[in-house]
Design a protein around this motif. Sequence first.
Motif, PDB file in Angstrom:
ATOM      1  N   ASP A   1      -4.290 -12.301   2.344  1.00 38.22           N
ATOM      2  CA  ASP A   1      -4.782 -13.354   1.457  1.00 38.22           C
ATOM      3  C   ASP A   1      -3.775 -13.647   0.342  1.00 38.22           C
ATOM      4  N   LEU A   2      -3.223 -12.616  -0.277  1.00 40.30           N
ATOM      5  CA  LEU A   2      -2.269 -12.824  -1.371  1.00 40.30           C
ATOM      6  C   LEU A   2      -1.022 -13.561  -0.906  1.00 40.30           C
ATOM      7  N   ALA A   3      -0.662 -13.408   0.357  1.00 37.64           N
ATOM      8  CA  ALA A   3       0.514 -14.099   0.889  1.00 37.64           C
ATOM      9  C   ALA A   3       0.325 -15.613   0.939  1.00 37.64           C
ATOM     10  N   THR A   4      -0.907 -16.075   0.809  1.00 36.80           N
ATOM     11  CA  THR A   4      -1.134 -17.516   0.783  1.00 36.80           C
ATOM     12  C   THR A   4      -0.754 -18.126  -0.563  1.00 36.80           C
ATOM     13  N   ILE A   5      -0.579 -17.269  -1.579  1.00 35.43           N
ATOM     14  CA  ILE A   5      -0.225 -17.781  -2.907  1.00 35.43           C
ATOM     15  C   ILE A   5       1.080 -17.210  -3.448  1.00 35.43           C
ATOM     16  N   ALA A   6       1.675 -16.233  -2.757  1.00 31.68           N
ATOM     17  CA  ALA A   6       2.885 -15.584  -3.267  1.00 31.68           C
ATOM     18  C   ALA A   6       3.822 -15.206  -2.129  1.00 31.68           C
ATOM     19  N   GLU A   7       5.088 -15.131  -2.441  1.00 35.82           N
ATOM     20  CA  GLU A   7       6.092 -14.712  -1.467  1.00 35.82           C
ATOM     21  C   GLU A   7       5.888 -13.233  -1.134  1.00 35.82           C
ATOM     22  N   MET A   8       5.669 -12.949   0.141  1.00 35.58           N
ATOM     23  CA  MET A   8       5.484 -11.565   0.596  1.00 35.58           C
ATOM     24  C   MET A   8       6.146 -11.385   1.959  1.00 35.58           C
ATOM     25  N   PRO A   9       7.487 -11.487   2.002  1.00 33.46           N
ATOM     26  CA  PRO A   9       8.189 -11.389   3.286  1.00 33.46           C
ATOM     27  C   PRO A   9       8.271  -9.966   3.823  1.00 33.46           C
ATOM     28  N   ASN A  10       8.460  -9.871   5.130  1.00 36.82           N
ATOM     29  CA  ASN A  10       8.688  -8.619   5.831  1.00 36.82           C
ATOM     30  C   ASN A  10       7.526  -7.631   5.679  1.00 36.82           C
ATOM     31  N   PRO A  11       6.300  -8.050   5.980  1.00 34.75           N
ATOM     32  CA  PRO A  11       5.158  -7.139   5.839  1.00 34.75           C
ATOM     33  C   PRO A  11       5.189  -6.030   6.876  1.00 34.75           C
ATOM     34  N   ARG A  12       4.786  -4.834   6.445  1.00 34.54           N
ATOM     35  CA  ARG A  12       4.714  -3.704   7.357  1.00 34.54           C
ATOM     36  C   ARG A  12       3.678  -2.711   6.868  1.00 34.54           C
ATOM     37  N   ASP A  13       3.044  -2.029   7.818  1.00 32.50           N
ATOM     38  CA  ASP A  13       2.066  -1.007   7.484  1.00 32.50           C
ATOM     39  C   ASP A  13       2.828   0.287   7.209  1.00 32.50           C
ATOM     40  N   THR A  14       2.766   0.762   5.972  1.00 40.35           N
ATOM     41  CA  THR A  14       3.485   1.975   5.558  1.00 40.35           C
ATOM     42  C   THR A  14       2.500   3.066   5.131  1.00 40.35           C
ATOM     43  N   THR A  15       1.321   3.022   5.704  1.00 35.25           N
ATOM     44  CA  THR A  15       0.288   3.991   5.356  1.00 35.25           C
ATOM     45  C   THR A  15       0.791   5.422   5.516  1.00 35.25           C
ATOM     46  N   HIS A  16       1.605   5.662   6.524  1.00 37.09           N
ATOM     47  CA  HIS A  16       2.108   7.012   6.780  1.00 37.09           C
ATOM     48  C   HIS A  16       2.818   7.621   5.571  1.00 37.09           C
ATOM     49  N   SER A  17       3.375   6.794   4.703  1.00 35.29           N
ATOM     50  CA  SER A  17       4.137   7.309   3.552  1.00 35.29           C
ATOM     51  C   SER A  17       3.251   7.799   2.409  1.00 35.29           C
ATOM     52  N   CYS A  18       1.959   7.516   2.477  1.00 33.90           N
ATOM     53  CA  CYS A  18       1.090   7.959   1.382  1.00 33.90           C
ATOM     54  C   CYS A  18      -0.244   8.531   1.866  1.00 33.90           C
ATOM     55  N   SER A  19      -0.322   8.858   3.139  1.00 30.65           N
ATOM     56  CA  SER A  19      -1.592   9.359   3.653  1.00 30.65           C
ATOM     57  C   SER A  19      -1.530  10.817   4.096  1.00 30.65           C
ATOM     58  N   SER A  20      -0.448  11.479   3.818  1.00 33.80           N
ATOM     59  CA  SER A  20      -0.292  12.864   4.279  1.00 33.80           C
ATOM     60  C   SER A  20      -1.184  13.827   3.498  1.00 33.80           C
ATOM     61  N   LYS A  21      -1.341  15.002   4.055  1.00 37.58           N
ATOM     62  CA  LYS A  21      -2.126  16.043   3.406  1.00 37.58           C
ATOM     63  C   LYS A  21      -1.500  16.451   2.069  1.00 37.58           C
ATOM     64  N   ASP A  22      -0.201  16.226   1.926  1.00 33.09           N
ATOM     65  CA  ASP A  22       0.482  16.549   0.671  1.00 33.09           C
ATOM     66  C   ASP A  22      -0.057  15.744  -0.508  1.00 33.09           C
ATOM     67  N   MET A  23      -0.643  14.585  -0.228  1.00 30.37           N
ATOM     68  CA  MET A  23      -1.170  13.714  -1.279  1.00 30.37           C
ATOM     69  C   MET A  23      -2.555  14.157  -1.746  1.00 30.37           C
ATOM     70  N   GLY A  24      -3.208  15.007  -0.980  1.00 27.73           N
ATOM     71  CA  GLY A  24      -4.527  15.518  -1.358  1.00 27.73           C
ATOM     72  C   GLY A  24      -5.553  14.426  -1.532  1.00 27.73           C
ATOM     73  N   VAL A  25      -6.355  14.540  -2.596  1.00 30.84           N
ATOM     74  CA  VAL A  25      -7.439  13.592  -2.827  1.00 30.84           C
ATOM     75  C   VAL A  25      -6.927  12.197  -3.173  1.00 30.84           C
ATOM     76  N   HIS A  26      -5.638  12.079  -3.489  1.00 32.42           N
ATOM     77  CA  HIS A  26      -5.079  10.771  -3.858  1.00 32.42           C
ATOM     78  C   HIS A  26      -4.334  10.087  -2.714  1.00 32.42           C
ATOM     79  N   ALA A  27      -4.484  10.596  -1.507  1.00 26.02           N
ATOM     80  CA  ALA A  27      -3.853   9.963  -0.344  1.00 26.02           C
ATOM     81  C   ALA A  27      -4.420   8.561  -0.165  1.00 26.02           C
ATOM     82  N   CYS A  28      -3.598   7.656   0.343  1.00 27.05           N
ATOM     83  CA  CYS A  28      -4.107   6.302   0.541  1.00 27.05           C
ATOM     84  C   CYS A  28      -4.735   6.156   1.914  1.00 27.05           C
ATOM     85  N   GLU A  29      -5.654   5.224   1.995  1.00 24.80           N
ATOM     86  CA  GLU A  29      -6.305   4.903   3.258  1.00 24.80           C
ATOM     87  C   GLU A  29      -5.476   3.907   4.045  1.00 24.80           C
TER      88      GLU A  29
END
Length: 135
Positions: A44-72
């Motif tokens: 949705d935000l890309a309809t109003i702002a430049e957001m080139p080269n989208p990619r799912d990078t969930t792996h970089s913040c969803s590890s067990k190392d992040m604990g309760v603050h890991a991203c979904e």
Amino acid sequence: MTRSLTVSLAVVGALALTACGTGEDTAASAGSGGGMTAQTLATDLATIAEMPNPRDTTHSCSSKDMGVHACEQMITTDTLSVYQLRDSASAEHWSETLAQRHTVATFGPFLLQWQYEPSPDAFAEITNRTEELVG
């Protein structure tokens, strides 16, 4: 809602984000209205702002190392990253950490992180739209 603007701001253009789903459905966080995910918010935000080269990078913040603050889910573009976290406390945790080097804004369990310094108008346009969508 908390908005942390930590740096002076520069100009944003307008381009459409192409869908970059992973083929997996990611459930919305508790407290995020209407089934909103990082992917749907970024699209949705890309309809109003430049957001080139989208990619799912969930792996970089969803590890067990992040604990309760890991991203979904995390969608990263060349200009803006959209984090979907478990709750607003996790979003605030990352906001405090990331705001030392980036412009960030939080909306419940969502965090926006700019890769550059957006102009005041671009920042307001994106944060206002996010507020409309997330609440």
